[in-house]
Every structure is written in C-alpha cells, then in structure tokens.
Motif scaffolding. Structure first.
Motif, mmCIF file in Angstrom:
data_model
loop_
_atom_site.group_PDB
_atom_site.id
_atom_site.type_symbol
_atom_site.label_atom_id
_atom_site.label_comp_id
_atom_site.label_asym_id
_atom_site.label_seq_id
_atom_site.Cartn_x
_atom_site.Cartn_y
_atom_site.Cartn_z
ATOM 1 N N GLU A 125 0.827 -1.202 0.000
ATOM 2 C CA GLU A 125 0.000 0.000 0.000
ATOM 3 C C GLU A 125 0.865 1.256 0.000
ATOM 4 N N ALA A 126 1.913 1.218 -0.815
ATOM 5 C CA ALA A 126 2.848 2.334 -0.940
ATOM 6 C C ALA A 126 2.532 3.117 -2.213
ATOM 7 N N GLU A 127 2.976 4.333 -2.249
ATOM 8 C CA GLU A 127 2.822 5.195 -3.431
ATOM 9 C C GLU A 127 3.503 4.539 -4.624
ATOM 10 N N ARG A 128 2.845 4.583 -5.786
ATOM 11 C CA ARG A 128 3.407 3.947 -6.975
ATOM 12 C C ARG A 128 3.650 4.931 -8.111
ATOM 13 N N SER A 129 3.616 6.215 -7.819
ATOM 14 C CA SER A 129 3.825 7.212 -8.869
ATOM 15 C C SER A 129 5.318 7.389 -9.129
ATOM 16 N N GLY A 130 5.619 8.051 -10.241
ATOM 17 C CA GLY A 130 7.007 8.348 -10.575
ATOM 18 C C GLY A 130 7.572 7.403 -11.608
ATOM 19 N N ASN A 131 8.804 7.670 -11.976
ATOM 20 C CA ASN A 131 9.465 6.840 -12.983
ATOM 21 C C ASN A 131 10.024 5.567 -12.359
ATOM 22 N N GLU A 132 10.619 4.741 -13.179
ATOM 23 C CA GLU A 132 11.128 3.445 -12.724
ATOM 24 C C GLU A 132 12.137 3.597 -11.592
ATOM 25 N N GLU A 133 13.036 4.539 -11.736
ATOM 26 C CA GLU A 133 14.069 4.751 -10.706
ATOM 27 C C GLU A 133 13.439 5.151 -9.370
ATOM 28 N N ALA A 134 12.443 6.038 -9.428
ATOM 29 C CA ALA A 134 11.772 6.478 -8.203
ATOM 30 C C ALA A 134 11.044 5.311 -7.527
ATOM 31 N N LYS A 135 10.430 4.450 -8.322
ATOM 32 C CA LYS A 135 9.709 3.305 -7.762
ATOM 33 C C LYS A 135 10.666 2.320 -7.108
ATOM 34 N N ARG A 136 11.791 2.049 -7.756
ATOM 35 C CA ARG A 136 12.776 1.122 -7.168
ATOM 36 C C ARG A 136 13.354 1.703 -5.877
ATOM 37 N N GLU A 137 13.579 3.001 -5.857
ATOM 38 C CA GLU A 137 14.098 3.659 -4.655
ATOM 39 C C GLU A 137 13.069 3.598 -3.531
ATOM 40 N N ARG A 138 11.806 3.809 -3.874
ATOM 41 C CA ARG A 138 10.729 3.729 -2.882
ATOM 42 C C ARG A 138 10.636 2.314 -2.317
ATOM 43 N N LEU A 139 10.797 1.328 -3.193
ATOM 44 C CA LEU A 139 10.762 -0.061 -2.738
ATOM 45 C C LEU A 139 11.909 -0.330 -1.771
ATOM 46 N N ARG A 140 13.102 0.155 -2.094
ATOM 47 C CA ARG A 140 14.247 -0.014 -1.187
ATOM 48 C C ARG A 140 13.921 0.547 0.201
ATOM 49 N N LEU A 141 13.322 1.717 0.230
ATOM 50 C CA LEU A 141 13.004 2.353 1.512
ATOM 51 C C LEU A 141 11.937 1.568 2.268
ATOM 52 N N HIS A 142 10.935 1.067 1.557
ATOM 53 C CA HIS A 142 9.880 0.291 2.224
ATOM 54 C C HIS A 142 10.399 -1.041 2.743
#
Length: 150
Positions: A125-142
């Motif tokens: 249930e995390a934010e999924r907006s942004g480009n591929e790099e932003a999504k991978r970075e968000r996944l790392r943080l989660h």
C-alpha cells in the motif's frame, strides 16, 4: 450497628481488559452471522464492519499482525551490509501472506521487472507514482534499506 463501606472504586482499564483476540469472539456472540457474498468482499471496511463485525475485527487483527511483522523485517533488513545479504521478505497488508516475487537480496531489486516492483508496492500500500528509478528507490526504503547513493 451497620457497617457501610464507602463508594466502590471504578475498575481500571487494566482490570477490565480482555485477552488479545477475544474481541472477535464476543462480537460473534452479539451479532448474528450474515452470509458472505461475492459483492460484500469488495465493500468498504465501514460496510463490512456494519454487516459482519467479526470479519472486520479479524481483518484488522491480520493487518496489525502484518504491520508488526513487516516492521521487524524492515529493522532486520536495515542491518544488512552487502547487496548479497538475504532480505527478510515483507508481507501483503491485504492478505497477511508473504509477497510473491519478493527479491531475495537488495541486488535483486534492480533485476525485478517494473510490473513486479509495482505489484510489491501495491501489496505494501505504498505510493506507486514516478518513474522506474523512483519506484525502485521507494521499494528499497519500504524494505528497510538505505537509499542508493548518488
């Protein structure tokens, strides 16, 4: 001579607390069970709570246990020192089960297809907006990892 004891003291919350997990059982005794339909599975939490309080409480207990387990996994993952160290997988907040195709190492995040990254973020249930790099970075943080250095 009649002995009078003073007014009784009210019970404290600790004295009236119920053991964990008994709320659903007590709600089941108070509310008659209603048949579950396919349409009710997709209803909002408020509708589910009105129709079937036991189911709503069970969902809440599952979510709470999942959030706690994910937080423990994030803390463990934050202590990893190399890209090849094994990650503790996170669980879906909706199902309470391990997320499918979860990367086994932090190096595996870069190898995931973008649709898989989106699916993992959705399960968390995390934010999924942004480009591929932003999504991978968000996944790392989660997952509990530090951001990739610049």
């Amino acid at each position: 001579m009649s002995s009078q004891s003073g007014p009784e003291k009210p019970l404290t919350p600790a004295q009236t607390a119920k053991p964990y997990g008994t709320a659903a059982k007590e709600a089941a005794k108070r509310a008659p069970a209603k048949p579950t339909t396919a349409a009710s599975l997709s209803d909002s939490p408020a509708v589910i709570a009105k129709e079937d309080p036991v189911k709503a409480i069970e969902k809440l207990e599952t979510r709470t246990a999942t959030v706690n387990a994910n937080n423990i996994a994030r803390v463990a993952n934050s202590q990893l020192t190399t890209n090849d160290d094994k990650l503790l997988p996170l669980m879906s907040l909706k199902t309470g089960k391990p997320i499918e195709k979860f990367p086994s190492t932090s190096a595996g995040i870069a190898k995931l297809q973008l649709t898989t990254v989106d699916a993992i973020l959705k399960a968390l249930e995390a934010e999924r907006s942004g480009n591929e790099e932003a999504k991978r970075e968000r996944l790392r943080l989660h997952i509990g990892l530090t951001p990739n250095p610049a």
